[in-house]
Design a protein around this motif. Sequence first.
Motif, PDB file in Angstrom:
ATOM      1  N   LEU A 116       3.555  -7.612   2.035  1.00 45.38           N
ATOM      2  CA  LEU A 116       4.546  -8.085   3.009  1.00 45.38           C
ATOM      3  C   LEU A 116       5.816  -7.249   2.924  1.00 45.38           C
ATOM      4  O   LEU A 116       6.384  -6.832   3.945  1.00 45.38           O
ATOM      5  CB  LEU A 116       4.850  -9.564   2.751  1.00 45.38           C
ATOM      6  N   THR A 117       6.241  -6.991   1.690  1.00 39.26           N
ATOM      7  CA  THR A 117       7.454  -6.183   1.515  1.00 39.26           C
ATOM      8  C   THR A 117       7.239  -4.760   2.030  1.00 39.26           C
ATOM      9  O   THR A 117       8.107  -4.190   2.728  1.00 39.26           O
ATOM     10  CB  THR A 117       7.839  -6.154   0.032  1.00 39.26           C
ATOM     11  N   ARG A 118       6.078  -4.188   1.708  1.00 40.77           N
ATOM     12  CA  ARG A 118       5.806  -2.810   2.141  1.00 40.77           C
ATOM     13  C   ARG A 118       5.668  -2.729   3.668  1.00 40.77           C
ATOM     14  O   ARG A 118       6.157  -1.783   4.289  1.00 40.77           O
ATOM     15  CB  ARG A 118       4.525  -2.295   1.491  1.00 40.77           C
ATOM     16  N   LEU A 119       5.000  -3.708   4.271  1.00 39.07           N
ATOM     17  CA  LEU A 119       4.853  -3.708   5.720  1.00 39.07           C
ATOM     18  C   LEU A 119       6.212  -3.863   6.409  1.00 39.07           C
ATOM     19  O   LEU A 119       6.477  -3.220   7.442  1.00 39.07           O
ATOM     20  CB  LEU A 119       3.906  -4.825   6.148  1.00 39.07           C
ATOM     21  N   TYR A 176      11.100   1.274   8.961  1.00 39.54           N
ATOM     22  CA  TYR A 176      11.124   2.747   9.021  1.00 39.54           C
ATOM     23  C   TYR A 176      10.791   3.231  10.437  1.00 39.54           C
ATOM     24  O   TYR A 176      11.432   4.157  10.954  1.00 39.54           O
ATOM     25  CB  TYR A 176      10.132   3.313   8.007  1.00 39.54           C
ATOM     26  N   PHE A 177       9.787   2.646  11.071  1.00 41.28           N
ATOM     27  CA  PHE A 177       9.436   3.053  12.432  1.00 41.28           C
ATOM     28  C   PHE A 177      10.605   2.810  13.385  1.00 41.28           C
ATOM     29  O   PHE A 177      10.915   3.646  14.250  1.00 41.28           O
ATOM     30  CB  PHE A 177       8.197   2.279  12.909  1.00 41.28           C
ATOM     31  N   LYS A 213       3.061   5.496   5.058  1.00 38.20           N
ATOM     32  CA  LYS A 213       4.421   5.821   5.481  1.00 38.20           C
ATOM     33  C   LYS A 213       4.553   7.322   5.747  1.00 38.20           C
ATOM     34  O   LYS A 213       5.205   7.750   6.714  1.00 38.20           O
ATOM     35  CB  LYS A 213       5.412   5.369   4.402  1.00 38.20           C
ATOM     36  N   THR A 214       3.926   8.110   4.890  1.00 33.50           N
ATOM     37  CA  THR A 214       3.922   9.557   5.099  1.00 33.50           C
ATOM     38  C   THR A 214       3.191   9.916   6.391  1.00 33.50           C
ATOM     39  O   THR A 214       3.637  10.786   7.171  1.00 33.50           O
ATOM     40  CB  THR A 214       3.264  10.250   3.896  1.00 33.50           C
ATOM     41  N   LYS A 215       2.073   9.233   6.587  1.00 34.92           N
ATOM     42  CA  LYS A 215       1.310   9.472   7.816  1.00 34.92           C
ATOM     43  C   LYS A 215       2.136   9.116   9.048  1.00 34.92           C
ATOM     44  O   LYS A 215       2.177   9.868  10.038  1.00 34.92           O
ATOM     45  CB  LYS A 215       0.019   8.649   7.775  1.00 34.92           C
ATOM     46  N   ILE A 217      13.496  -8.135  11.076  1.00 34.28           N
ATOM     47  CA  ILE A 217      12.886  -7.007  11.796  1.00 34.28           C
ATOM     48  C   ILE A 217      12.881  -7.279  13.302  1.00 34.28           C
ATOM     49  O   ILE A 217      13.185  -6.386  14.127  1.00 34.28           O
ATOM     50  CB  ILE A 217      11.458  -6.764  11.278  1.00 34.28           C
ATOM     51  N   THR A 218      12.550  -8.497  13.712  1.00 33.06           N
ATOM     52  CA  THR A 218      12.552  -8.838  15.142  1.00 33.06           C
ATOM     53  C   THR A 218      13.943  -8.649  15.747  1.00 33.06           C
ATOM     54  O   THR A 218      14.092  -8.094  16.860  1.00 33.06           O
ATOM     55  CB  THR A 218      12.078 -10.289  15.314  1.00 33.06           C
TER      56      THR A 218
END
Length: 935
Positions: A728-731, A737-738, A638-640, A804-805
């Motif tokens: 899954l939650t992190r993705l 975020y993106f 996420k930082t990247k 998300i979609t």
Amino acid sequence: MKKSGVIKNRRYTVEVTDQHRWTIYHSKVNLPAALNDPRLAKRESDFFTKTWGLDFVDTEVIPSFYLPQISKEHFTVYQQEISQREKIHERCKNICPPKDTFDRTLLHTHDKSRTDLEQVPKIFMKPDFALDDSLTFNSVLPWSHFNTAGGKGNRDAASSKLLQEKLSHYLDIVEVNIAHQISLRSEAFFHAMTSQHELQDYLKKTSQAVKMLRDKIAQIDKVMCEGSLHILRLALTRNNCVKVYNKLKLMATVHQTQPTVQVLLSTSEFVGALDLIATTQEVLQQELQGIHSFRHLGSQLCELEKLIDKMMIAEFSTYSHSDLNRPLEDDCHILEEERLISLVFGLLKQRKLNFLEIYSEEMIITAKNIIKQCVINKVSQIEDIDTDVVLKLADQMRMLNFPQWFDLLTDIFSKFTIFLQRVKATLNIIHSVVLSVLDKNQRTRELEEISQQKNAAKDNSLDTEVAYLIHEGMFISDAFSESELTPIAIDTTSQRNASPNSEPCSSDSVSEPECTTDSSSSKEQISSSVTPGAVDIMVNEDVKLSDLELGKLANNIQELLYSASDICHDRAVKFLMSRAKDGFLEKLNSTEFISLSRLMETFILETEQICGRKSMSLLGALQSQANKFVNRFHEERKTKLSLLLDNERWKQADVPAEFQDLVDSISHGKIALPEKKSGATEERKPAEVLTVEGQQYAVVGTVLLLIRIILEYCQCVDNIPSVTTDMLTRLSDLLKYFNSRSCQLVLGAGALQVVGLKTITTKNLALSSRCLQLIVHYIPVIRAHFEARLQPKQYSMLRHFDHITKDYHDHIAEISAKLVAIMDSLFDKLLSKYEVKAPVPSACFRNICKQMAKMHEAIFDLLPEEQTQMLFLRINASYKLHLKKQLSHLNVINDGGPQNGLVTADVAFYTGNLQALKGLQDLDLNMAEIWEQKR
């Protein structure tokens, strides 16, 4: 007298009966009360002829069915029986006349004698009259009559003489009455004397007959019985001697018990020693009970049995230590299987069921030693570690780098696997022994039930005839039964020797010549039972445990195997935690952590296959470390991504060949990062666009790296399945975020301050939209990848991808709306100054066409043709709206006039320029809508 009583005297007893006792004849009935009918109005004059009640005269009494008809014939038998007694009674009446026939004179004489007897003082009539009693003597002979002092001698002498005469008179009265009573019974006395002579003659004849009978019986006994009885007595004597001999032989055998037990203990044959002790105690309690010389042997054997218990426990502890601490090699053979079986049988026989606790404690100690020894061996191989400076073993272990520490952990897991296999093999032997004993108990119970049924049937079918001919206080049949029952005794003894409760020798088997009396037979039996695969042989030992206890013990053995697995996992967790104190595990990269995770999962799977149950401690530790890894993994990426977005200038980037290959592999169903190819590879030029399943995507560099990051998440899920839900939650969070950050930078114009862009161009907007469309294209692929790795109950988490979609589509729609809004503001600015006049085309329409060409040039290479056409249709609709508004404001209508011609010429110029653009040739502009409809 109203009460019955008895009057006693020295010579007679008279019974007085109570004549006022109530009988049935005392009952009284009031006849008028019994005959009055309460239902009649008035009393009838003649109630004997009138009706009583309703049917008094006419009703006949029905004879009872229970009372027989009595006739004279019923008394015939009684008369025949009583006639003989009546004759005897008449004869007795003639001999002894009744008292009523006595003369009146006799009654008078009796009354007179009774009066005379009343003169005698009552003290002489007492049953306990005795002159040796001082009170009785003083009352009969007062001392005052014999006191001659004081000059009264003459008067006292006269009183003594008077007392003597009085006593003589009393004696005469008594003698007269006695004589009178004898005279009354003189006939009976004479009759008795006459009968005495006849009785003596009869007794003499009887005595002679008895003497003759005895002589005959003596002759018969001498001729016919004396020899046979002598033979029987000799047989009984012989049997008694045999019993005494066998008893002495049995005593000699029992006497050798303690030395034999010592010999068995010296060879660690505990089962044989315990069996010999149990057999000896049984013999002492049953066949040698009361033997004075053996009075202390029972307590000595009990103490010896307690000593054997302690020896077996110590021996089992020694065996456990030797078995678990021998070198951990690949082979998992059982150490001294026969010794283990013998120990387990002995412990079960003595009900020492706590031996599993000893084994459990030894397992804990061994697990600690395995880790300690592995660390020592590994540290000793590393030259960089100075053991003299770093003293603690844990500190030395922390100095290992990841490859070294990983090799150490691999070695520990391999040793633990061999350790568990050995524990399982040993516990399987113990478990088989317990199950064998349980099966033996069940079979013994079934045999006993069958035997009881057979004995019951046999008892019902046999008729025993016992001769009760008694001679000298003994049944003669006993002599025969000794010889007849000998085969039965032999069979019983052989069966008992073959049964689990076998004895080396007993008094029932003394007639069998093959009976062994020394202790060598029992020793050979025990030694022969300890052979490879000796479970079936040794199960014959007497193990007094219930089925419930054996079943519980079998369950405890299985639980001990589970406990062994838990112990290994717990020690492994402590080993991991000791290494993780300095944050070592949190610093691992993805490759290292995946290697560690696979190693731990392999060990967990192997232990589950060995022990049959999954231990959760190591799995929990792995999950905890995996969660920490996921957090760090996500934060790093996420930082990247944040840094990439903050430095992104939103210009189209070239697509390296490796990213194109990556996308192609995804299209072929391989969702993973490509492996690094070793050696030199051909350098391929980067492409301008990214081709995905035939469609071209113009993207920025950040999106290319985002795709690679997404594949890293997917590959991490494949490598570490336990973190699927967390990943899954992190993705989902990363994709959100993106989306939000790109919206802030492009639509929100955040890139002007962050990157330093002068303005957000339509090209920037179109490029952002195309990047979002690429991510939307891969969301179903990502969803399917995670769905295949989730449990059915976890499918609800897939709704994150739906959200998300939707967010991405909304963002794309906002970008399109922004592009339309840009042109809309331009149309409003230009068309507000539009005037219908020459020249044609007007300057306003030339500017509009110029801006439309720039828009087309900016987005045509970025967006697909369909999206370009849809976008320009929306722009054209905005253009028509503003033009229509302006024409309405100028009052220009479609009337064919000059102004109408000028406007038509400008619109035709606009239409021709717009349709001349690439991809818009077939666009239906429908410019007739700019005119107001005629009403």
